[in-house]
Structure formats: C-alpha cells, structure tokens
Design a protein around this motif. Structure first.
Motif, PDB file in Angstrom:
ATOM      1  N   ILE A 133       9.350   2.682 -14.056  1.00 19.94           N
ATOM      2  CA  ILE A 133       8.607   1.418 -14.034  1.00 19.94           C
ATOM      3  C   ILE A 133       9.449   0.302 -13.412  1.00 19.94           C
ATOM      4  O   ILE A 133       8.964  -0.493 -12.593  1.00 19.94           O
ATOM      5  N   ALA A 134      10.737   0.268 -13.787  1.00 16.67           N
ATOM      6  CA  ALA A 134      11.611  -0.788 -13.264  1.00 16.67           C
ATOM      7  C   ALA A 134      11.804  -0.647 -11.755  1.00 16.67           C
ATOM      8  O   ALA A 134      11.704  -1.632 -11.007  1.00 16.67           O
ATOM      9  N   ASP A 135      12.073   0.598 -11.288  1.00 16.17           N
ATOM     10  CA  ASP A 135      12.290   0.805  -9.851  1.00 16.17           C
ATOM     11  C   ASP A 135      11.023   0.515  -9.043  1.00 16.17           C
ATOM     12  O   ASP A 135      11.077  -0.117  -7.985  1.00 16.17           O
ATOM     13  N   PHE A 164      10.399  -3.180  -8.870  1.00 18.16           N
ATOM     14  CA  PHE A 164      11.351  -3.850  -7.992  1.00 18.16           C
ATOM     15  C   PHE A 164      10.958  -3.675  -6.521  1.00 18.16           C
ATOM     16  O   PHE A 164      11.014  -4.622  -5.730  1.00 18.16           O
ATOM     17  N   LYS A 165      10.533  -2.450  -6.139  1.00 18.99           N
ATOM     18  CA  LYS A 165      10.131  -2.209  -4.757  1.00 18.99           C
ATOM     19  C   LYS A 165       8.921  -3.058  -4.374  1.00 18.99           C
ATOM     20  O   LYS A 165       8.882  -3.667  -3.304  1.00 18.99           O
ATOM     21  N   ILE A 166       7.941  -3.097  -5.260  1.00 22.24           N
ATOM     22  CA  ILE A 166       6.725  -3.867  -4.951  1.00 22.24           C
ATOM     23  C   ILE A 166       7.036  -5.355  -4.883  1.00 22.24           C
ATOM     24  O   ILE A 166       6.605  -6.062  -3.961  1.00 22.24           O
ATOM     25  N   TYR A 169       0.821  -1.215   0.000  1.00 25.95           N
ATOM     26  CA  TYR A 169       0.000   0.000   0.000  1.00 25.95           C
ATOM     27  C   TYR A 169       0.851   1.259   0.000  1.00 25.95           C
ATOM     28  O   TYR A 169       0.659   2.169  -0.816  1.00 25.95           O
ATOM     29  N   GLN A 170       1.820   1.314   0.929  1.00 28.42           N
ATOM     30  CA  GLN A 170       2.647   2.512   1.033  1.00 28.42           C
ATOM     31  C   GLN A 170       3.462   2.736  -0.236  1.00 28.42           C
ATOM     32  O   GLN A 170       3.622   3.867  -0.697  1.00 28.42           O
ATOM     33  N   VAL A 171       4.001   1.645  -0.804  1.00 33.38           N
ATOM     34  CA  VAL A 171       4.792   1.783  -2.028  1.00 33.38           C
ATOM     35  C   VAL A 171       3.923   2.260  -3.185  1.00 33.38           C
ATOM     36  O   VAL A 171       4.292   3.168  -3.940  1.00 33.38           O
ATOM     37  N   ILE A 172       2.740   1.675  -3.316  1.00 32.76           N
ATOM     38  CA  ILE A 172       1.845   2.074  -4.402  1.00 32.76           C
ATOM     39  C   ILE A 172       1.377   3.526  -4.208  1.00 32.76           C
ATOM     40  O   ILE A 172       1.266   4.295  -5.182  1.00 32.76           O
ATOM     41  N   ILE A 205       6.653  -8.103  -1.766  1.00 34.85           N
ATOM     42  CA  ILE A 205       5.793  -9.274  -1.932  1.00 34.85           C
ATOM     43  C   ILE A 205       6.592 -10.556  -1.725  1.00 34.85           C
ATOM     44  O   ILE A 205       6.120 -11.501  -1.088  1.00 34.85           O
ATOM     45  N   VAL A 206       7.813 -10.603  -2.248  1.00 32.96           N
ATOM     46  CA  VAL A 206       8.647 -11.794  -2.092  1.00 32.96           C
ATOM     47  C   VAL A 206       8.943 -12.045  -0.620  1.00 32.96           C
ATOM     48  O   VAL A 206       8.887 -13.193  -0.141  1.00 32.96           O
ATOM     49  N   PHE A 207       9.276 -10.989   0.117  1.00 35.77           N
ATOM     50  CA  PHE A 207       9.546 -11.156   1.549  1.00 35.77           C
ATOM     51  C   PHE A 207       8.322 -11.734   2.268  1.00 35.77           C
ATOM     52  O   PHE A 207       8.426 -12.658   3.075  1.00 35.77           O
ATOM     53  N   ALA A 208       7.149 -11.202   1.951  1.00 44.25           N
ATOM     54  CA  ALA A 208       5.924 -11.708   2.585  1.00 44.25           C
ATOM     55  C   ALA A 208       5.672 -13.160   2.204  1.00 44.25           C
ATOM     56  O   ALA A 208       5.286 -13.983   3.048  1.00 44.25           O
TER      57      ALA A 208
END
Length: 361
Positions: free
Chosen positions: A185-187, A190-192, A160-163, A196-199
């Motif tokens: 778009i790439a950055d 990558f953040k999103i 949410y915060q990243v978006i 998601i991967v960590f979760a």
C-alpha cells in the motif's frame, strides 16, 4: 492608426501595484495552493508516518482483539467511540497542521507576505445573483474550468499505467502477511502520488504564469491615468509654481530688509547691485547680505539711498560677487583684497557714521 484615448497601453506604476495589493488584487493560483498543501501533507506523513502506523496498529488490536468484551451499552459504546476519536486525532493532527501551514505559506508566497485588510471588507455586490451568474459564465471563468479538465486528464493519464500494474500484482490472488500488505500500500501510494505531484507542479506553474499575466493586464493604465497619478504624486504644477513664488517673495523681502544694515552697495552700475556687510567681532570675512539684477538692483539702490548706505560703482567686482557669492555667505577668498579696499575707503569717508554705530552697539 491613432491610439484610442481610453486604451490601456501603459504598465502599472508602483503606486498602482501597491494599491492593488492592498485590495488583494495580485496574481494567485489555486493550483499553487494545492501543490503546497499536498507537499506539506506528504512531508508530515514522511516524518510522522511510523507514529501514525503505531497508533493505528494499537487501535486495531484494541478494537478487534476485544470486541467480545465491549458491552453493547451506552457507556461502553461511548468509551469505544471516544477511544477511536483519540486514535484518529493522533493520526490526523500532524497532517492537518502541516496542510494548514502549507496553505498559509502558499498564500504568503503569492502575496509576497503582504496583508490586504481591504480585501477582507464585506462587498455586498458579490451577494447579487446577477453578478454571480456573470462571473460564472464569463470568459475568465472558463480558464479555471479548462485547467481543471486538463488536470483531470493529465492525472488519469499518468496514473493509469501505475494503477494497472498495481491491479495486476500477485498480492490480490495470493496469501501474504500483513507486513507485505502494508508495504504494498505504501509503495503503490508513493508511486501514484509522485506522478500526481509532478503533474500538479507543471500545471501550477502554467496557471500561475497565466494569472500573473492576467493580473498585469487588468492593472494596465491609460496615458491619462499615468499623467494624473504623476501629477498627484508630484503636486499640481500651478500650485507648486505659486508656492515657489511665495517662497521667492518672502526670501526677497527678507533680503531687502538686510540692505539697511549693509556697509556698502557695489553696483554695475545699473544692472547689478550687491550689498556687503562686515563686522570684525563676529565675522571672519565680509558677507553678502543682498544681491539683485535689473529691477531688484534698482530696489536695492533705492533702499540704500533711503538708509544712507554708501553706493560704490565697480563693474568687475559687482559681476564677480553676483556670480560667485551667495546671499548670507562670505565673499570668495580671491575677492578679499578688492572688497577690503572698498570697505576701507567707505570707512574713511563715513568714519563718523560707523563710529556712531559701534558706540550704539
């Protein structure tokens, strides 16, 4: 409170685990599969990202820069779509191959790279709608649904915060070049994706732990099942005892058959009997060809009388031979002198018999 007879309280034996693995019954989590596939796709994009962008750039230039030259005919549109399919395939195949390999690796890691051919067999019971409804609305089916809901909540919360920060970026209300758009778009992606991967890694660990516990619970055994399996592995005690008795009877018959070839029988005089034989040409020391106690000793003495084998009473020597010498083996070295004395006496008394045997040989 006494334990129920059919209660599963024992951990699965190695044989039970092996059989379960052959049927495909081992701990596996779809979340682990998702993490492996996602990591493989990201790794493929990391390695082939520049090449993918190059193909997309050339494709966009060739399409958008020559739209006015493409005839709106069947042949022209066919070439246009064939070229687009080729560009799309060139961009997609590294990621597709990596995700397939990631999925296979995830399955191999969870199954310890063991095949389960029996799990591939057709199970018609799975086609029964009643069984399908039971599985769908069972308590076990609620766990994946709960994990999926938790996953959705965690992913939305982390993203949410990243978006929100991405949506407030000046790029949406200012003029920027194409390079800036691509970098943005790439950055942002990558953040999103990293959040998601960590979760997903955390959720996959929890889900796999639950699946491992659930599988071990399903494979637990009752005490009767453990006893039955041990019996099947080691054999029925009654059968083993019968086999042992047959072996002992065969060994005893073979041993008693050697009594007729003995040179002397050393006795206790009634409790023990040891049959000795010595051939200077083939033996380095006298050998015990038969020995027995009580009834077997009596049987050895009877056979000795039937075949005119000398019987000598020597209690200490009989005890030592019975205790320390084995049938078919040489007598112990400390008993050489005592046995030699007995054999010498027997040979003197029965000189004619042994001389005749040597002549027949």
């Amino acid at each position: 409170m006494p334990e129920s007879r059919g209660e599963k309280t024992e951990q699965a034996t190695p044989r039970r685990l092996e059989e379960a693995s052959k049927h495909g019954q081992f701990a596996r989590s779809s979340e682990v599969q998702t993490v492996f596939v996602l990591f493989a796709g990201m790794f493929a994009l990391f390695l082939a990202g520049q090449e993918v962008w190059r193909h997309l750039g050339y494709g966009m230039v060739s399409w958008l820069g020559h739209l006015h030259q493409i005839p709106v005919k069947l042949d022209g549109m066919q070439r246009f779509f064939m070229h687009g399919a080729w560009v799309l395939g060139a961009c997609v195949w590294p990621v597709l191959l990596a995700t397939v390999l990631g999925g296979l690796l995830a399955g191999g890691v969870q199954s310890r790279f063991r095949t389960a051919p029996e799990a591939l067999s057709v199970q018609w019971s799975r086609l029964d709608p009643r069984n399908g409804f039971k599985r769908l609305f069972s308590i076990r089916a609620t766990v994946p649904m709960f994990i999926a809901f938790i996953k959705l909540v965690v992913v939305v919360a982390l993203s949410y915060q990243v978006i929100k920060s991405i949506a407030e970026d000046p790029i949406f209300y200012s003029t920027v070049d194409v390079t800036r758009i691509g970098t943005f778009i790439a950055d942002s992606s990558f953040k999103i994706v990293m959040r998601i991967v960590f979760a997903l890694v955390v959720l996959a660990s929890i889900d796999y732990g639950y699946q491992f516990w659930r599988t071990n619970q399903d494979l637990m055994m009752t005490k009767e099942e453990v006893k039955e399996e041990v019996k099947n592995q080691e054999g029925d005690p009654k059968i083993k005892a019968a086999q042992r008795r047959r072996r002992q009877a065969f060994t005893q018959r073979k041993m008693l058959a050697e009594v007729a070839k003995a040179d002397v029988i050393v006795t206790n005089p009634t409790h023990l009997a040891v049959a000795l034989r010595y051939d200077a040409k083939t033996m380095s020391a006298p050998k015990v060809v038969a020995k027995g106690a009580r009834l077997n000793a009596l049987r050895i003495r009877e056979l000795a009388r039937q075949h005119q084998v000398p019987i000598m009473e020597n209690k200490p020597l009989a005890r030592l031979l019975f205790k320390h010498a084995r049938v078919g083996g040489e007598i112990p070295a400390p008993l050489y002198a005592a046995v030699a004395e007995i054999l010498a006496y027997v040979y003197r008394v029965n000189a004619y018999r042994y001389y005749r045997e040597q002549q027949l040989v």
